[in-house]
Design an enzyme around this catalytic site. Structure first.
Site, PDB file in Angstrom:
ATOM      1  N   ASP A  30     -40.703  -1.257 -12.507  1.00  0.00           N
ATOM      2  CA  ASP A  30     -40.903  -2.656 -12.104  1.00  0.00           C
ATOM      3  C   ASP A  30     -40.666  -3.628 -13.258  1.00  0.00           C
ATOM      4  O   ASP A  30     -41.558  -4.384 -13.658  1.00  0.00           O
ATOM      5  CB  ASP A  30     -42.316  -2.844 -11.544  1.00  0.00           C
ATOM      6  CG  ASP A  30     -42.717  -1.743 -10.590  1.00  0.00           C
ATOM      7  OD1 ASP A  30     -41.851  -1.279  -9.835  1.00  0.00           O
ATOM      8  OD2 ASP A  30     -43.887  -1.343 -10.604  1.00  0.00           O
ATOM      9  N   HIS A  84     -54.165   1.694 -15.144  1.00  0.00           N
ATOM     10  CA  HIS A  84     -52.735   1.819 -14.828  1.00  0.00           C
ATOM     11  C   HIS A  84     -52.354   0.589 -14.015  1.00  0.00           C
ATOM     12  O   HIS A  84     -52.591   0.520 -12.812  1.00  0.00           O
ATOM     13  CB  HIS A  84     -52.457   3.101 -14.049  1.00  0.00           C
ATOM     14  CG  HIS A  84     -50.991   3.390 -13.883  1.00  0.00           C
ATOM     15  ND1 HIS A  84     -50.314   3.104 -12.738  1.00  0.00           N
ATOM     16  CD2 HIS A  84     -50.088   3.915 -14.751  1.00  0.00           C
ATOM     17  CE1 HIS A  84     -49.044   3.446 -12.875  1.00  0.00           C
ATOM     18  NE2 HIS A  84     -48.885   3.945 -14.083  1.00  0.00           N
ATOM     19  N   LYS A 108     -53.972   1.456  -0.517  1.00  0.00           N
ATOM     20  CA  LYS A 108     -54.881   0.536   0.139  1.00  0.00           C
ATOM     21  C   LYS A 108     -54.560  -0.888  -0.299  1.00  0.00           C
ATOM     22  O   LYS A 108     -53.918  -1.096  -1.329  1.00  0.00           O
ATOM     23  CB  LYS A 108     -56.340   0.847  -0.213  1.00  0.00           C
ATOM     24  CG  LYS A 108     -56.811   2.229   0.201  1.00  0.00           C
ATOM     25  CD  LYS A 108     -58.260   2.445  -0.236  1.00  0.00           C
ATOM     26  CE  LYS A 108     -58.750   3.824   0.153  1.00  0.00           C
ATOM     27  NZ  LYS A 108     -60.145   4.057  -0.294  1.00  0.00           N
ATOM     28  N   ASN A 147     -51.272  -7.705   1.039  1.00  0.00           N
ATOM     29  CA  ASN A 147     -51.680  -6.931  -0.125  1.00  0.00           C
ATOM     30  C   ASN A 147     -51.416  -7.739  -1.390  1.00  0.00           C
ATOM     31  O   ASN A 147     -50.289  -8.169  -1.648  1.00  0.00           O
ATOM     32  CB  ASN A 147     -50.901  -5.616  -0.172  1.00  0.00           C
ATOM     33  CG  ASN A 147     -51.503  -4.612  -1.130  1.00  0.00           C
ATOM     34  OD1 ASN A 147     -52.629  -4.769  -1.600  1.00  0.00           O
ATOM     35  ND2 ASN A 147     -50.754  -3.558  -1.420  1.00  0.00           N
ATOM     36  N   SER A 167     -46.827  -6.639  -0.277  1.00  0.00           N
ATOM     37  CA  SER A 167     -46.157  -5.402   0.110  1.00  0.00           C
ATOM     38  C   SER A 167     -46.684  -4.956   1.467  1.00  0.00           C
ATOM     39  O   SER A 167     -47.846  -5.157   1.797  1.00  0.00           O
ATOM     40  CB  SER A 167     -46.404  -4.298  -0.927  1.00  0.00           C
ATOM     41  OG  SER A 167     -47.749  -3.860  -0.871  1.00  0.00           O
ATOM     42  N   GLU A 213     -41.545  -5.137  -0.164  1.00  0.00           N
ATOM     43  CA  GLU A 213     -42.438  -5.502  -1.262  1.00  0.00           C
ATOM     44  C   GLU A 213     -41.677  -6.255  -2.345  1.00  0.00           C
ATOM     45  O   GLU A 213     -40.464  -6.447  -2.273  1.00  0.00           O
ATOM     46  CB  GLU A 213     -43.098  -4.256  -1.858  1.00  0.00           C
ATOM     47  CG  GLU A 213     -42.138  -3.218  -2.377  1.00  0.00           C
ATOM     48  CD  GLU A 213     -42.833  -1.889  -2.680  1.00  0.00           C
ATOM     49  OE1 GLU A 213     -43.961  -1.682  -2.245  1.00  0.00           O
ATOM     50  OE2 GLU A 213     -42.209  -1.044  -3.359  1.00  0.00           O
ATOM     51  N   HIS A 283     -37.165  -3.048  -6.855  1.00  0.00           N
ATOM     52  CA  HIS A 283     -38.146  -3.833  -7.599  1.00  0.00           C
ATOM     53  C   HIS A 283     -37.461  -4.589  -8.746  1.00  0.00           C
ATOM     54  O   HIS A 283     -37.664  -4.301  -9.926  1.00  0.00           O
ATOM     55  CB  HIS A 283     -39.285  -2.989  -8.142  1.00  0.00           C
ATOM     56  CG  HIS A 283     -40.516  -3.807  -8.375  1.00  0.00           C
ATOM     57  ND1 HIS A 283     -41.680  -3.614  -7.681  1.00  0.00           N
ATOM     58  CD2 HIS A 283     -40.737  -4.866  -9.189  1.00  0.00           C
ATOM     59  CE1 HIS A 283     -42.585  -4.500  -8.080  1.00  0.00           C
ATOM     60  NE2 HIS A 283     -42.022  -5.282  -9.000  1.00  0.00           N
TER      61      HIS A 283
END
Length: 326
Positions: A30, A84, A108, A147, A167, A213, A283
Site C-alpha cells: 500500500d 501492524h 471486521k 469500514n 473498503s 477499497e 492499492h
C-alpha cells in the site's frame, strides 16, 4: 487495504521503475509517497508504519518506523492489534506533514483512522518527531455499513478538506473535515463515492462480496480522478487485484467511468490489472513530481509465485484526458 495477510508483510520486495529496474529489496504494501527537498519518502503498511527514503526512486533506504510503540488508543479499537498499521496517506499542509493511517481488526470493520503530524520527514533533523493526534473516524460492526480504513486526504477548489476512505461493505465514503484536518466538520457531510453490488442476505458484520477499497483522489486536467482497487489482494497466485478509475468535476462526485457509469453504481474503467507478469496489482497512489505524473502500486509477481513488488510508472494523458501508463 482490507484483509491484509500479515505473512506477506515479510516478503522481500523489489522496486520497479516502469517495467524493469534495479533496486534495493524492501518490504512494501500500500505505498504512498511524498518529496521533501531532494528526497522521496515512501510510507507503507507495516509494523508501526514502514518508511523508506530515496534520492532517485530506485535505491531505497530504510528509515525509522513512525510508531515505535503502538498508538495509545489502538487497543480500544482492535483487541488483536499488534502495531501492524495499514494503508497510510501522507501530505503537507499548514507547514507540517499529516500522516493518516488505519487500525483495524482482521476481517471486521472494527476500525479507525488516526492521524499523526511532524514538521519534517528527515529523521536527522533535530525537529523530527511524529506526534499522534488520535482518531479522526471510527467504524463499528453492526452500526456502520462502511469500514474506516484506507484514508486519502483531498482538498477541493475552495480549499475545503475531505477524507476519502473505505473498503467492502456499502462502498467507499467521503467526509468533510475541519480545517485542523483532525476532526469531522459539523454539520457532518458524507458521500458515497464508489460502490459495488453486495449480496443482500449477508449480515451487516460481514464485509460482503462487493470487493472494492483504497480510494485515491488525484486532481488533474480540471477533474478529480478517483483511483480505487477492485477484487482481492494479498493472496499470492490467487490475487485478483486491479485498479479502476472514474472522474468528476466536483470532489464529492458523481465519479463517472469512460462509459459514463457512476462508480457509486458499480462503474469503473480499468487502469491496470494482472497480466503475464502479475497475478494482480492494486492499492495505488498518484502524484506529480518535478512536472511528471506518477502512479505507484504493488503487484504479485508470477515468476516468484506471488511475491509482492512495488511498481512505479509514469502517466501520460490521452486525447480524452484519461491516464495512460507508460
Amino acid at each position: 487495504m482490507v484483509y491484509k495477510n500479515i505473512k506477506y508483510a515479510f516478503l522481500l520486495l523489489i522496486v520497479l521503475i516502469g517495467s524493469v529496474s534495479s533496486a534495493q529489496e524492501i518490504v512494501v504494501h500500500d505505498p504512498v509517497m511524498i518529496k521533501q527537498k531532494d528526497t522521496y519518502y515512501l510510507f507503507c503498511t507495516g509494523h508501526g508504519i514502514s518508511v523508506f527514503s530515496s534520492k532517485d526512486l530506485k535505491k531505497w533506504n530504510p528509515e525509522p518506523q513512525v510508531f515505535k510503540d503502538k498508538p495509545v488508543w489502538a487497543d480500544g479499537v482492535a483487541a488483536d492489534f499488534k502495531n501492524h498499521i495499514w494503508a497510510p496517506d501522507v501530505s503537507f499542509h499548514n507547514n507540517q506533514y499529516y500522516l493518516y493511517y488505519s487500525v483495524s481488526a482482521f476481517a471486521k470493520n472494527t476500525s479507525a483512522i488516526g492521524v499523526a503530524v511532524n514538521t519534517t520527514l528527515d529523521p536527522k533533523d533535530k525537529n523530527y518527531k511524529w506526534v499522534d493526534q488520535g482518531i479522526v473516524i471510527q467504524s463499528q460492526p453492526n452500526r456502520d455499513m462502511w469500514n474506516a480504513i484506507d484514508p486519502n486526504l483531498i482538498f477541493d477548489e475552495n480549499n475545503t478538506p475531505w477524507l476519502a476512505f473505505g473498503s467492502f461493505w456499502e462502498g467507499l465514503k467521503m467526509v468533510k473535515l475541519n480545517p485542523d484536518l483532525k476532526s469531522i466538520a459539523q454539520p457532518q457531510e458524507w458521500h458515497t463515492i464508489a460502490k459495488r453490488k453486495r449480496s443482500f442476505e449477508l449480515a451487516d458484520s460481514d464485509p460482503g462480496d462487493g470487493a472494492l477499497e483504497a480510494p485515491f483522489i488525484f486532481k488533474k486536467n480540471g477533474y478529480y480522478y478517483q483511483f480505487l482497487s477492485w477484487d482481492l489482494c494479498c493472496r499470492g497466485e490467487k490475487s485478483t487485484y486491479k485498479v479502476v478509475i472514474g472522474r468528476s468535476k466536483t470532489v464529492t462526485g458523481p465519479y463517472l467511468d469512460k462509459e459514463g457509469k457512476s462508480l457509486a453504481e458499480g462503474g469503473g474503467s480499468i487502469v491496470v490489472q494482472g497480466d503475464e507478469n502479475y497475478f494482480g496489482v492494486g492499492h495505488n497512489s498518484a502524484y506529480t513530481f518535478d512536472g511528471k505524473d506518477y502512479i505507484i502500486y504493488h503487484g504479485y509477481e508470477k515468476k516468484t509465485n506471488g511475491t509482492p513488488r512495488l511498481i512505479i510508472k509514469e502517466m501520460s494523458w490521452d486525447a480524452d484526458l484519461w491516464p495512460v501508463l507508460k
